[in-house]
Design an enzyme around this catalytic site. Structure first.
Site, PDB file in Angstrom:
ATOM      1  N   ASP A  87       0.883  -1.149  -0.018  1.00 29.80           N
ATOM      2  CA  ASP A  87      -0.029  -0.017   0.021  1.00 29.80           C
ATOM      3  C   ASP A  87       0.800   1.244   0.166  1.00 29.80           C
ATOM      4  OD1 ASP A  87      -1.914   2.103   0.374  1.00 29.80           O
ATOM      5  OD2 ASP A  87      -2.882   0.763   1.816  1.00 29.80           O
ATOM      6  N   ASP A  98      -3.093   7.467  -3.306  1.00 37.64           N
ATOM      7  CA  ASP A  98      -3.123   6.304  -2.062  1.00 37.64           C
ATOM      8  C   ASP A  98      -3.322   4.933  -3.140  1.00 37.64           C
ATOM      9  OD1 ASP A  98      -3.271   4.488  -0.219  1.00 37.64           O
ATOM     10  OD2 ASP A  98      -4.649   5.774   0.805  1.00 37.64           O
ATOM     11  N   HIS A 157     -11.520   6.167   2.181  1.00 38.15           N
ATOM     12  CA  HIS A 157     -11.232   7.449   2.992  1.00 38.15           C
ATOM     13  C   HIS A 157     -11.023   8.786   1.901  1.00 38.15           C
ATOM     14  CE1 HIS A 157      -6.903   7.086   2.149  1.00 38.15           C
ATOM     15  NE2 HIS A 157      -7.373   5.806   2.452  1.00 38.15           N
ATOM     16  N   HIS A 165      -6.392  10.801   5.578  1.00 39.91           N
ATOM     17  CA  HIS A 165      -7.510  10.236   6.087  1.00 39.91           C
ATOM     18  C   HIS A 165      -8.585  11.188   6.391  1.00 39.91           C
ATOM     19  CE1 HIS A 165      -6.316   5.546   6.854  1.00 39.91           C
ATOM     20  NE2 HIS A 165      -6.299   5.992   5.732  1.00 39.91           N
ATOM     21  N   GLU A 190     -10.793   1.098  -0.940  1.00 39.75           N
ATOM     22  CA  GLU A 190      -9.734  -0.039  -0.620  1.00 39.75           C
ATOM     23  C   GLU A 190     -10.306  -1.052  -0.127  1.00 39.75           C
ATOM     24  OE1 GLU A 190      -6.490   0.757   2.041  1.00 39.75           O
ATOM     25  OE2 GLU A 190      -7.505   2.905   2.486  1.00 39.75           O
ATOM     26  N   GLU A 278      -6.518  -0.966  -4.055  1.00 43.86           N
ATOM     27  CA  GLU A 278      -6.862   0.686  -3.992  1.00 43.86           C
ATOM     28  C   GLU A 278      -6.371   1.407  -4.902  1.00 43.86           C
ATOM     29  OE1 GLU A 278      -4.959   2.054  -0.506  1.00 43.86           O
ATOM     30  OE2 GLU A 278      -6.427   3.875  -0.194  1.00 43.86           O
TER      31      GLU A 278
END
Ligand code: CO
Length: 293
Positions: A87, A98, A157, A165, A190, A278
């Site tokens: 990640d 992300d 998020h 986040h 994700e 993700e």
């Protein structure tokens, strides 16, 4: 697009770079390879490209779903049948991409496909007016129809400048309502698919932290940590990045003093396996643009 062009370009540049580096990192994973070398190679590439790390590269194996990374003296190596999640979060001028993928060193391609298909289904459903709960329903359906469970207490998020986040929360299961998507919103979806219970708990192992308050500290080693991470602007850092062992000793005190927040490794039941995918996206007038591909 309800977003300033400069900001959009920064999200897009961060996304393209993250996609490229994540793919290279995934290709470097092989049986017998060192976790520490892999993590340092991926993180080093981000810095060499002139971008920043939005958080330490997460490398979580098998029943561990998230928040593990190599420690400075990590001796772990990839083994046959491992399911490895990478990640990666990178930032350009604070604008974050992300993205995560799963590397299967065994025969778990159906589990890997489940989180991948769930992510694609959720992305297809994104447009203004849709609720986060509807995205969760799409994720849950794809994963359960393949015979696995989505992890209910891990979520996608929102992202904002130097905020990794934020709202909206994107659930991995159907919930009623949730945030209503609007044009210009930036968030990561994700999905996690598991052979386990569908819930993660916290392990004792903690390698990732972030600063949550500015308070005066007297102990020199604690002060040295805060000095070292000042340019993180609140974004997470790895214990490995601190260098000296002595520094590390001040971490528990900083957590008790509510200066640092700890991100323990989040884990499913022992012996289970977890896959994750993700992407980061920006909501457009009639759908979305995925920045991380
Ligand atoms: Co994320």
């Amino acid at each position: 697009m309800k977003m300033n062009d400069d900001i959009f370009e920064k999200y897009r540049d961060a996304g393209r770079l993250a996609a490229k580096i994540l793919a290279q990192g995934a290709k470097e994973i092989r049986i017998g390879g060192s976790y520490r070398e892999l993590v340092e190679s991926v993180e080093g590439r981000v810095i060499d490209e002139g971008a920043g790390l939005a958080f330490p590269l997460n490398l979580s194996l098998n029943e561990d779903a998230a928040h593990d990374t190599a420690s400075a003296d990590d001796e772990r190596v990839f083994a046959k049948s491992d399911v490895a999640k990478l990640d990666l979060g990178i930032e350009i001028d604070g604008y974050i991409a992300d993205t995560a993928t799963t590397v299967d060193l065994g025969n778990n391609s159906l589990l890997v496909d489940a989180s991948k298909a769930a992510l694609e289904a959720a992305i297809k459903a994104v447009r203004p007016g849709v609720t986060a709960g509807e995205l969760g329903a799409a994720v849950q359906f794809e994963i359960e129809s393949r015979g696995y469970r989505p992890i209910a207490n891990l979520t996608g998020h929102g992202l904002a400048r130097y905020v990794q986040h934020g709202p909206p929360t994107i659930p991995n299961v159907a919930i009623s309502g949730g945030g209503v998507l609007e044009e210009g919103m930036v968030f990561a979806i994700e999905p996690f698919a598991t052979t386990g219970s569908g819930h993660v708990g916290e392990r004792a192992r903690v390698e990732i932290f972030s600063q949550i308050a500015q308070k005066p500290v007297r102990i020199p080693s604690a002060r040295a940590i805060l000095e070292k991470i000042r340019d993180r602007k609140g974004l997470p850092f790895a214990r490995r990045w601190l260098g000296e062992k002595k520094m590390d000793m001040a971490i528990p005190g900083l957590i008790r003093g509510q200066v640092l927040h700890a991100y323990p490794v989040l884990s499913e039941i022992p012996g289970s396996l977890v896959s994750q995918h993700e992407q980061t996206l920006i909501v457009t007038e009639d759908g979305c643009i995925v920045t991380t591909r």
